[in-house]
Design a protein around this motif. Sequence first.
Motif, PDB file in Angstrom:
ATOM      1  N   PHE A 233      51.558  83.189  58.166  1.00 57.83           N
ATOM      2  CA  PHE A 233      51.832  82.390  59.358  1.00 57.83           C
ATOM      3  C   PHE A 233      52.222  83.296  60.530  1.00 57.83           C
ATOM      4  O   PHE A 233      53.046  84.192  60.389  1.00 57.83           O
ATOM      5  CB  PHE A 233      52.983  81.444  59.025  1.00 57.83           C
ATOM      6  N   CYS A 234      51.622  83.064  61.699  1.00 62.54           N
ATOM      7  CA  CYS A 234      51.942  83.867  62.882  1.00 62.54           C
ATOM      8  C   CYS A 234      51.572  83.104  64.141  1.00 62.54           C
ATOM      9  O   CYS A 234      50.480  82.538  64.237  1.00 62.54           O
ATOM     10  CB  CYS A 234      51.184  85.190  62.832  1.00 62.54           C
ATOM     11  N   MET A 235      52.491  83.089  65.109  1.00 64.49           N
ATOM     12  CA  MET A 235      52.256  82.316  66.318  1.00 64.49           C
ATOM     13  C   MET A 235      51.236  82.986  67.237  1.00 64.49           C
ATOM     14  O   MET A 235      50.552  82.332  67.999  1.00 64.49           O
ATOM     15  CB  MET A 235      53.570  82.125  67.082  1.00 64.49           C
ATOM     16  N   VAL A 236      51.183  84.306  67.220  1.00 60.85           N
ATOM     17  CA  VAL A 236      50.250  85.027  68.090  1.00 60.85           C
ATOM     18  C   VAL A 236      48.864  85.069  67.453  1.00 60.85           C
ATOM     19  O   VAL A 236      47.850  84.910  68.128  1.00 60.85           O
ATOM     20  CB  VAL A 236      50.761  86.461  68.336  1.00 60.85           C
ATOM     21  N   GLY A 237      48.836  85.255  66.145  1.00 58.92           N
ATOM     22  CA  GLY A 237      47.574  85.323  65.421  1.00 58.92           C
ATOM     23  C   GLY A 237      46.747  84.068  65.612  1.00 58.92           C
ATOM     24  O   GLY A 237      45.512  84.118  65.556  1.00 58.92           O
ATOM     25  N   GLY A 238      47.401  82.922  65.844  1.00 63.21           N
ATOM     26  CA  GLY A 238      46.685  81.666  66.012  1.00 63.21           C
ATOM     27  C   GLY A 238      45.703  81.719  67.166  1.00 63.21           C
ATOM     28  O   GLY A 238      44.502  81.461  66.987  1.00 63.21           O
ATOM     29  N   VAL A 239      46.209  82.085  68.337  1.00 65.48           N
ATOM     30  CA  VAL A 239      45.343  82.150  69.514  1.00 65.48           C
ATOM     31  C   VAL A 239      44.327  83.281  69.337  1.00 65.48           C
ATOM     32  O   VAL A 239      43.147  83.133  69.640  1.00 65.48           O
ATOM     33  CB  VAL A 239      46.177  82.361  70.792  1.00 65.48           C
ATOM     34  N   ARG A 240      44.819  84.411  68.811  1.00 52.57           N
ATOM     35  CA  ARG A 240      43.947  85.576  68.633  1.00 52.57           C
ATOM     36  C   ARG A 240      42.743  85.250  67.747  1.00 52.57           C
ATOM     37  O   ARG A 240      41.595  85.484  68.123  1.00 52.57           O
ATOM     38  CB  ARG A 240      44.761  86.718  67.999  1.00 52.57           C
ATOM     39  N   ASP A 241      43.012  84.688  66.563  1.00 51.56           N
ATOM     40  CA  ASP A 241      41.921  84.434  65.622  1.00 51.56           C
ATOM     41  C   ASP A 241      40.975  83.360  66.132  1.00 51.56           C
ATOM     42  O   ASP A 241      39.766  83.408  65.877  1.00 51.56           O
ATOM     43  CB  ASP A 241      42.483  84.040  64.244  1.00 51.56           C
ATOM     44  N   ALA A 242      41.525  82.387  66.854  1.00 53.78           N
ATOM     45  CA  ALA A 242      40.660  81.335  67.408  1.00 53.78           C
ATOM     46  C   ALA A 242      39.699  81.938  68.423  1.00 53.78           C
ATOM     47  O   ALA A 242      38.508  81.629  68.418  1.00 53.78           O
ATOM     48  CB  ALA A 242      41.515  80.247  68.056  1.00 53.78           C
TER      49      ALA A 242
ATOM     50  N   MET B 178      38.932  85.344  68.917  1.00 55.50           N
ATOM     51  CA  MET B 178      38.120  86.485  68.466  1.00 55.50           C
ATOM     52  C   MET B 178      37.183  86.149  67.321  1.00 55.50           C
ATOM     53  O   MET B 178      36.061  86.634  67.271  1.00 55.50           O
ATOM     54  CB  MET B 178      39.035  87.625  68.017  1.00 55.50           C
ATOM     55  N   PHE B 179      37.657  85.349  66.385  1.00 59.02           N
ATOM     56  CA  PHE B 179      36.877  85.141  65.168  1.00 59.02           C
ATOM     57  C   PHE B 179      36.475  83.689  64.960  1.00 59.02           C
ATOM     58  O   PHE B 179      35.921  83.342  63.922  1.00 59.02           O
ATOM     59  CB  PHE B 179      37.674  85.629  63.944  1.00 59.02           C
ATOM     60  N   LYS B 180      36.797  82.827  65.934  1.00 60.93           N
ATOM     61  CA  LYS B 180      36.502  81.388  65.804  1.00 60.93           C
ATOM     62  C   LYS B 180      37.097  80.826  64.508  1.00 60.93           C
ATOM     63  O   LYS B 180      36.474  80.030  63.812  1.00 60.93           O
ATOM     64  CB  LYS B 180      34.985  81.131  65.826  1.00 60.93           C
ATOM     65  N   GLU B 181      38.296  81.289  64.176  1.00 60.88           N
ATOM     66  CA  GLU B 181      38.982  80.779  62.991  1.00 60.88           C
ATOM     67  C   GLU B 181      40.221  80.029  63.440  1.00 60.88           C
ATOM     68  O   GLU B 181      41.033  80.546  64.191  1.00 60.88           O
ATOM     69  CB  GLU B 181      39.347  81.936  62.061  1.00 60.88           C
ATOM     70  N   PHE B 182      40.351  78.802  62.940  1.00 55.58           N
ATOM     71  CA  PHE B 182      41.334  77.908  63.533  1.00 55.58           C
ATOM     72  C   PHE B 182      42.481  77.539  62.588  1.00 55.58           C
ATOM     73  O   PHE B 182      43.236  76.624  62.865  1.00 55.58           O
ATOM     74  CB  PHE B 182      40.628  76.660  64.069  1.00 55.58           C
ATOM     75  N   GLY B 183      42.592  78.241  61.467  1.00 56.46           N
ATOM     76  CA  GLY B 183      43.653  77.939  60.512  1.00 56.46           C
ATOM     77  C   GLY B 183      45.035  78.182  61.099  1.00 56.46           C
ATOM     78  O   GLY B 183      45.910  77.316  61.081  1.00 56.46           O
ATOM     79  N   LEU B 184      45.242  79.388  61.634  1.00 60.81           N
ATOM     80  CA  LEU B 184      46.561  79.753  62.151  1.00 60.81           C
ATOM     81  C   LEU B 184      46.958  78.880  63.334  1.00 60.81           C
ATOM     82  O   LEU B 184      48.103  78.449  63.449  1.00 60.81           O
ATOM     83  CB  LEU B 184      46.562  81.222  62.584  1.00 60.81           C
ATOM     84  N   ILE B 185      45.996  78.607  64.213  1.00 60.41           N
ATOM     85  CA  ILE B 185      46.351  77.831  65.401  1.00 60.41           C
ATOM     86  C   ILE B 185      46.629  76.375  65.003  1.00 60.41           C
ATOM     87  O   ILE B 185      47.422  75.680  65.656  1.00 60.41           O
ATOM     88  CB  ILE B 185      45.264  77.944  66.497  1.00 60.41           C
TER      89      ILE B 185
END
Lengths: 67, 370
Positions: free
Chosen positions: B224-233, B235-242
């Motif tokens: 779990f990470c608050m910054v990784g959410g926006v980043r992964d969405a 950069m990688f179109k991955e929306f789990g963290l966000i």
Amino acid sequence: MIDATGYSCPTPVLMVQKEVKAKAPKTLEVLVDNRCAVENVTRFARNSGYAVRVEEREEDFLLTLER
Amino acid sequence: MEKKTQQIPAGTSWLGQNWLLLLTGFLVGAAALVLNLLGNPGNMGFCIACFERDIAGALGLHSAAPVQYFRPEIVGIVLGSLLMALARKEFRGKGGSAPALRFGLGALVMIGALVFLGCPLRMVIRIGGGDLNAVVGLVGFIAGILVGLVFLKKGFNLGRAYRQSPLEGLAFPGALLLMFLLCVTGLCGLFRSSEAGPGSLRAPWYAAILAGLLVGALAQRSRFCMVGGVRDAVMFKEFGLISAFGTVIVTVLLGNLLLRKFTGFSFEGQPVAHSDGLWNFLGMSVVGWGSVLLGGCPLRQLVLAGEGNSDSAVTVLGMIFGAALSHNFKLASSGDGSTPNGHMAVIIALVILLAVSLVMSFARGKEGKK
């Protein structure tokens, strides 16, 4: 082979993404040294249409991406 | 040599990949609500920056009387992560990836957070509590992350880490545990402790440490990470963290509605918050940009420190140092608003972030070989 040992996320995924975008290889080996990188690279690879084989070595993990 | 091979097919089941993240988001939101009910400050049931700032005060690193308390939540998160990492054989002493830069970036992130009055976690808890100033902060936070991502795409990184002894990995969790034990055995008289203000508002220590342990363990497991959410969405179109990020907001919002604490969305009269929009925006921009360079939000740094990552331990120490600077030199905002010193510090922080981003993207120079 991409050696991403020592790097924490997202660097290993970025290294793989760069390679996949540039060359779209049929197979690609990636060496990482932490579980988080294994999970993140695996997730990225699966979403990009690759199957992944994870081989646990003593210190590291060798990921083989294939499609 | 032990060899274990696992075959994972292509294709995905979104929920299968992300249920643990959603559960973590729910638990974080629930923990914030419960700790608030048990005595923690308003919209601050769970805030990493605020609690590290309180710890800096407890240790006498700054002398702002209202914000001094050795918060057990922080100890709990690190130890929860440590225990989970040990159980899953993921604990490893490692470090050596630009520790001085990380210390400095940690300090900048804290300075930005204290101009806004909260870390990314408290930001979403504030949104769930109806505080629109935090929405302004969120926009700044995303803007900061997007700027950082430009450099990540250009090749920014802080260099590789190296294997260290287990003791190096245990040093920081061990020190926290020792101080916590001194506290609960009554020797806490050593530490400073607020008698009024946010630092005096506190849930019982056993509830605080338990919530920290649960959140730390689950956040270790789910990444779990608050910054990784926006980043992964992005950069990688991955929306789990966000999605986990959204789950915290929804949980807190629904919880506040159920508890009849929700009084509508507004800018004015919010607990421990101010309405200087520009500085809420820029303060959180520093947090977003700095955190994306560090590879994770303040909560994630605590979790990584628990896994034995001494670079993250150094980052947390940098954050505590930044909190001391903030309160010793009036950089930190208060409910009355931001300060001229705070404005200057945020501008300097943005300039430093730009310089570090440029150098580590384009002119890193040679690093040691493996």
